[in-house]
Design a protein around this motif. Structure first.
Motif, PDB file in Angstrom:
ATOM      1  N   PHE A   1      -1.329  -6.536  -9.921  1.00 11.13           N
ATOM      2  CA  PHE A   1      -1.890  -7.305  -8.799  1.00 11.13           C
ATOM      3  C   PHE A   1      -1.829  -6.501  -7.502  1.00 11.13           C
TER       4      PHE A   1
ATOM      5  N   MET B   1       2.560   1.833  -3.314  1.00 14.35           N
ATOM      6  CA  MET B   1       1.616   2.318  -4.317  1.00 14.35           C
ATOM      7  C   MET B   1       1.297   3.798  -4.088  1.00 14.35           C
TER       8      MET B   1
ATOM      9  N   LYS C   1      -8.596  -4.608  -1.581  1.00 12.74           N
ATOM     10  CA  LYS C   1      -9.259  -5.651  -0.786  1.00 12.74           C
ATOM     11  C   LYS C   1     -10.102  -6.573  -1.672  1.00 12.74           C
TER      12      LYS C   1
ATOM     13  N   ILE D   1      -4.476  -3.994  -2.770  1.00 14.94           N
ATOM     14  CA  ILE D   1      -4.864  -2.894  -1.878  1.00 14.94           C
ATOM     15  C   ILE D   1      -6.364  -2.575  -2.008  1.00 14.94           C
TER      16      ILE D   1
ATOM     17  N   ASN E   1       0.828  -1.204   0.000  1.00 15.48           N
ATOM     18  CA  ASN E   1       0.000   0.000   0.000  1.00 15.48           C
ATOM     19  C   ASN E   1       0.867   1.262   0.000  1.00 15.48           C
TER      20      ASN E   1
ATOM     21  N   THR F   1      -2.477  -3.387  -7.205  1.00 19.87           N
ATOM     22  CA  THR F   1      -3.697  -2.560  -7.127  1.00 19.87           C
ATOM     23  C   THR F   1      -4.896  -3.408  -6.701  1.00 19.87           C
ATOM     24  N   PHE F   2      -4.919  -4.679  -7.098  1.00 24.16           N
ATOM     25  CA  PHE F   2      -5.997  -5.566  -6.640  1.00 24.16           C
ATOM     26  C   PHE F   2      -5.841  -5.849  -5.140  1.00 24.16           C
TER      27      PHE F   2
END
Lengths: 210, 210
Positions: A174, A114, A181, A179, A111, A176-177
């Motif tokens: 992945f 990102m 949830k 974080i 997180n 972004t997926f």
């Protein structure tokens, strides 16, 4: 030689960096302050500035520290698996590590990384601050080692770089997926399929080089 | 029937949403204010609140508007290409569109969408605000249409979903490269290779179903 005072200093510094990473992951980069770090780490605000000088420095060091923690985790997984496991198994182990409830702190690292990427995209000063100073090791280096160890003999330098760069794109995707949830079961399934695709692709690269 | 006043209202509203998206892309979500929007769009602060009621509403509507703009762009590319172009060609056209200097506003959309994803990861209220209200069409729907049109006859529903979900991960991954101002030439090369990999993978899915 590290004397007691320095050791304690390092310990406090580490605690401050941990607190910083947790705070960024929980409340966002913009909400970060010397006060919130001091409170989270149970030290005085003066101590935060004593160790880091400025908020810029603490953000910079937190970013590097996140890279180090992430790299250490990946390296440990790799060292334990590389003699016995396949490329696909190790790729899966990397992924599962970040999903385990007990490794929630490592999910925080994703997180934080990102958030740094996104903030750098519109804040030039921040971009210089964070990415101007290269970390010694980045998590991507470990994927490079992995790919080289498994395919260094069969792929040429150009193909190895391609595979590495593509892996970088998928890992970010992945992330972004992660974080967001997204459903864990779905994520694992998708990652397994992603590994399968990469293996098929690598096989096609190997065959086209024969 | 739309009367003159309503038309003007819609035009102002659109201008405000455009200003909002540009401001988020240039200065980040946290710096967004009614004042900055009013200034950018050359209207009064009162007008911003007249059209949106609150900062929450404007963020919510800006997100939906970004989705709409992005979807329209992708749809237009698709409509112009679908009769003549291959799957790979269309995928490449999508990508090149966002790289063109004259489409810089569309690159802003990617940046804005990424900022919303990241902020939603740590701000539950924001997450509910933005993702609680589904857009009618999202950009991902267009990739679904593309995959279905080209492979609906040869892949089963399960495989189609897999390919779509993997595409989603790759698009997000490349989006992080996009906003990081990565070298364009390298990005195009990597995207082409990514398309190649997806095609090889799809081919393997088709063969395993025969």
């Amino acid at each position: 030689m590290i004397d007691g005072r320095e050791k304690k200093g390092n310990k406090t510094k580490e605690a401050l960096l941990h607190a910083t990473i947790t705070l960024i992951a929980e409340n966002g980069l913009e909400a970060l302050s010397a006060n919130s770090i001091a409170k989270k780490a149970n030290v005085s605000k003066a101590s935060v500035f004593h160790h880091f000088g400025s908020m810029e420095t603490i953000q910079q060091e937190a970013f590097i520290y996140a890279d180090v923690l992430m790299s250490e985790a990946l390296e440990q997984i790799y060292q334990e698996a590389k003699e016995t496991d396949s490329f696909a198994d190790i790729m899966l182990k990397y992924f599962l590590f970040f999903i385990e409830e007990k490794n929630k702190d490592y999910l925080n690292l994703i997180n934080v990384q990102m958030q740094f990427v996104v903030k750098s995209s519109y804040d030039t000063e921040f971009d210089d601050l964070i990415y101007g100073k290269d970390s010694e090791k980045t998590p991507f280096d470990f994927f490079e080692i992995l790919v080289n160890d498994f395919y260094g003999d069969t792929l040429d330098a150009n193909d190895l770089e391609l595979v590495n760069d593509l892996l970088g794109a998928y890992i970010n995707g992945f992330a972004t997926f992660f974080i967001s949830k997204a459903d864990t079961e779905w994520l694992v399934l998708l990652w397994k399929e992603n590994i399968k695709m990469i293996e098929i692709y690598i096989q096609s690269l190997i065959e086209s080089n024969l």
